[in-house]
Design an enzyme around this catalytic site. Structure first.
Site, short mmCIF file in Angstrom:
data_model
loop_
_atom_site.label_atom_id
_atom_site.label_comp_id
_atom_site.label_asym_id
_atom_site.label_seq_id
_atom_site.Cartn_x
_atom_site.Cartn_y
_atom_site.Cartn_z
NE ARG A 57 71.67 -43.56 -13.32
CZ ARG A 57 71.71 -44.67 -12.59
NH1 ARG A 57 70.65 -45.04 -11.90
NH2 ARG A 57 72.80 -45.38 -12.55
CE LYS A 105 69.88 -21.00 -18.76
NZ LYS A 105 70.78 -19.88 -19.09
CD GLU A 153 68.48 -10.58 -13.56
OE1 GLU A 153 68.01 -10.53 -14.72
OE2 GLU A 153 69.60 -11.06 -13.30
CE LYS A 206 64.24 -17.65 -16.47
NZ LYS A 206 65.35 -17.67 -15.53
CD GLU A 262 70.65 -21.02 -22.47
OE1 GLU A 262 71.64 -21.77 -22.37
OE2 GLU A 262 70.52 -19.95 -21.88
NE ARG A 303 66.45 -20.09 -20.28
CZ ARG A 303 66.18 -21.03 -19.39
NH1 ARG A 303 65.79 -22.23 -19.78
NH2 ARG A 303 66.29 -20.79 -18.10
CG ASN A 338 72.54 -14.02 -21.22
OD1 ASN A 338 73.74 -13.80 -21.18
ND2 ASN A 338 71.96 -14.94 -20.48
CG HIS A 386 72.83 -11.29 -17.88
ND1 HIS A 386 71.81 -10.37 -17.90
CD2 HIS A 386 72.62 -12.06 -16.79
CE1 HIS A 386 71.01 -10.60 -16.87
NE2 HIS A 386 71.48 -11.62 -16.17
CG HIS A 407 77.59 -13.16 -16.77
ND1 HIS A 407 76.87 -13.91 -17.69
CD2 HIS A 407 76.87 -13.22 -15.62
CE1 HIS A 407 75.78 -14.38 -17.12
NE2 HIS A 407 75.75 -13.99 -15.86
CG HIS A 450 73.58 -11.49 -11.21
ND1 HIS A 450 74.41 -11.83 -12.24
CD2 HIS A 450 72.31 -11.53 -11.71
CE1 HIS A 450 73.68 -12.08 -13.32
NE2 HIS A 450 72.41 -11.90 -13.03
N1 LIG Z 1 69.23 -20.57 -12.37
C1 LIG Z 1 69.06 -19.39 -12.92
O1 LIG Z 1 68.38 -19.25 -13.94
C2 LIG Z 1 69.68 -18.19 -12.26
C3 LIG Z 1 69.33 -16.91 -12.70
C4 LIG Z 1 69.88 -15.82 -12.03
C5 LIG Z 1 70.73 -16.02 -10.96
N2 LIG Z 1 71.05 -17.28 -10.56
C6 LIG Z 1 71.93 -17.51 -9.41
O2 LIG Z 1 71.32 -16.97 -8.25
C7 LIG Z 1 72.32 -16.62 -7.31
C8 LIG Z 1 72.00 -15.26 -6.74
O3 LIG Z 1 70.73 -15.29 -6.14
P1 LIG Z 1 70.35 -14.30 -4.94
O4 LIG Z 1 70.64 -12.91 -5.34
O5 LIG Z 1 69.00 -14.67 -4.50
O6 LIG Z 1 71.47 -14.66 -3.86
P2 LIG Z 1 71.39 -15.41 -2.45
O7 LIG Z 1 70.72 -16.71 -2.55
O8 LIG Z 1 72.77 -15.37 -1.93
O9 LIG Z 1 70.45 -14.45 -1.57
C9 LIG Z 1 70.86 -13.13 -1.31
C10 LIG Z 1 70.95 -12.85 0.19
O10 LIG Z 1 69.64 -12.66 0.69
C11 LIG Z 1 69.40 -13.54 1.81
N3 LIG Z 1 67.97 -13.81 1.76
C12 LIG Z 1 67.29 -14.53 0.84
N4 LIG Z 1 65.98 -14.46 1.08
C13 LIG Z 1 65.82 -13.69 2.18
C14 LIG Z 1 64.69 -13.23 2.92
N5 LIG Z 1 63.44 -13.52 2.53
N6 LIG Z 1 64.90 -12.46 4.00
C15 LIG Z 1 66.16 -12.12 4.39
N7 LIG Z 1 67.26 -12.51 3.73
C16 LIG Z 1 67.08 -13.28 2.65
C17 LIG Z 1 70.33 -14.68 1.59
O11 LIG Z 1 70.63 -15.34 2.79
C18 LIG Z 1 71.56 -13.98 1.01
O12 LIG Z 1 72.33 -13.42 2.05
C19 LIG Z 1 73.64 -16.70 -8.03
O13 LIG Z 1 74.33 -17.86 -7.62
C20 LIG Z 1 73.24 -16.81 -9.50
O14 LIG Z 1 74.19 -17.53 -10.26
C21 LIG Z 1 70.53 -18.36 -11.20
ZN LIG Z 2 70.75 -12.18 -14.28
#
Ligand SMILES: NC(=O)c1ccc[n+]([C@@H]2O[C@H](COP(=O)([O-])OP(=O)(O)OC[C@H]3O[C@@H](n4cnc5c(N)ncnc54)[C@H](O)[C@@H]3O)[C@@H](O)[C@H]2O)c1
Ligand SMILES: [Zn+2]
Length: 340
Positions: free
Chosen positions: A107, A129, A171, A206, A216, A221, A225, A228, A232, A245
């Site tokens: 939990r 999130k 972003e 942020k 939200e 917040r 977006n 987005h 999206h 993304h």
């Molecule tokens: N929770 C939130 O508020 C929020 C906001 C935006 C996005 N997201 C989520 O985040 C995800 C996308 O994140 P992302 O773009 O970081 O993707 P990711 O985690 O897949 O990382 C992108 C790539 O970079 C590589 N990588 C990461 N750090 C590295 C480093 N220091 N050196 C070399 N390679 C590295 C990873 O292995 C991967 O291949 C999505 O699932 C999205 O839904 C969440």
């Molecule tokens: Zn985003």
């Protein structure tokens, strides 16, 4: 560790620390680290030697129920208890997955975000999130579950591939246009040297927005977006294969700025300026899929911001200010898609 940003939260505030890779060498005892294979290959050596580490395959597929379950079983089998701390050491995929694992195990156990991608540093690691995907859609299961701490190791960006740097910069452009035009100006010239201050400024923005509307409720917040709703829709439409993304929301911001101008919400000329900013950074501003207007609008009606099928957009008022607009005229959206 020079500086701190503190983020208030309904679960008590948490701090964001900035530094180099040594930040993750000083983790508390009883840490269970979740990472991915790329991050482990580049940076595994900086982790504490005795901590259990689980490394998942890189990519969005690791944000599914299967990997979620395997992580929970790994915690249980290796003796994690309520005093254990989960550490998310990776990009947004690892952050969302490990955060939701922490929210669910017994939990809820505390967790630390140690983001290694630019996108994770400026966006996903802050704000609480967390969640995973279902075959029916991305981020359909999750929680608002703030971390205990966020450790922003700016050195990690050195090994991040260029395309993923640009992905995160989309972003950054978003933060600039919704809240701080100076940030946009800082993005020209030699970026590498300026990245630490840019990352920090994005996190401050942020944190401020999240502090005003953590779960939200008020629409505040939702300004995060911007870009987005269209972004999206485009990601879903293209099946998350061709566009990252940040690339999808770059296109989305360009379209949504035009929606805003058509509605008289966004100051004229804003879309043009935004498109120039994005192009300079090597980000896309259009896609041939934008012509599939009806399919995209169908997807936009399913956006979390829309109510009863009415279209909702976070639209710029001018560079530096943004507002949630509900019940947007579909004709403005159609026209902006065709114009982009
Ligand atoms: N929770 C939130 O508020 C929020 C906001 C935006 C996005 N997201 C989520 O985040 C995800 C996308 O994140 P992302 O773009 O970081 O993707 P990711 O985690 O897949 O990382 C992108 C790539 O970079 C590589 N990588 C990461 N750090 C590295 C480093 N220091 N050196 C070399 N390679 C590295 C990873 O292995 C991967 O291949 C999505 O699932 C999205 O839904 C969440
Ligand atoms: Zn985003």
């Amino acid at each position: 560790v020079a500086a701190l940003v503190r983020v208030p939260s309904r679960f008590g505030s948490y701090e964001i620390r900035f530094g180099d890779e040594r930040l993750v060498g000083e983790l508390p005892d009883r840490c269970w680290i979740i990472t991915d294979d790329n991050v482990r290959r580049h940076w595994g050596h900086v982790l504490p030697k005795d901590a259990p580490v689980r490394s998942v395959p890189p990519g969005e597929a690791s944000k599914g129920i299967d990997e979620f379950e395997r992580c929970l079983e790994w915690l249980a089998q290796s003796g994690a208890d309520r005093r254990s701390v989960v550490v998310a050491f990776g990009g947004g995929v690892v952050g969302d997955l490990a955060g939701f694992v922490a929210a669910s195990y017994m939990r809820g156990v505390p967790y630390i975000q140690a983001p290694t991608s630019l996108l994770a540093q400026v966006d996903s690691s802050v704000g609480g999130k967390v969640g995973i995907d279902l075959p029916q859609g991305k981020n359909l299961v999750g929680a608002f579950y703030p971390p205990q701490q966020v450790l922003v190791g700016q050195a990690f960006l050195r090994t991040l591939p260029d395309r993923h740097i640009r992905n995160g910069l989309a972003e950054v452009v978003k933060y600039g246009y919704i809240a701080d035009t100076e940030l946009v100006e800082r993005m020209s010239g030699r970026l590498e040297e300026r990245l630490p201050e840019i990352v920090r400024r994005c996190i401050e923005i942020k944190a401020d927005v999240v502090a005003e509307d953590e779960t939200e409720q008020t629409g505040r917040r939702a300004i995060l977006n911007f870009g987005h709703t269209v972004g999206h829709a485009l990601e879903t439409y293209t099946g998350y294969e061709s566009l990252l993304h940040g690339e999808a929301i770059a296109v989305g911001m360009a379209v949504e700025a035009r929606v805003g101008e058509r509605l008289g919400v966004t100051a004229p000329g804003t879309a043009q300026r935004l498109v120039e900013t994005l192009r300079q950074l090597g980000l896309p501003t259009t896609s041939h899929h934008l012509r599939d207007v009806e399919d995209l609008i169908d997807l936009m009606r399913r956006d979390k911001k829309s109510r009863e099928g009415r279209l909702a957009f976070s639209l710029l008022l001018h560079p530096g200010a943004c507002k949630l607009i509900e019940d947007v005229d579909v004709r403005a959206v159609e026209a902006a898609l065709l114009e982009s």
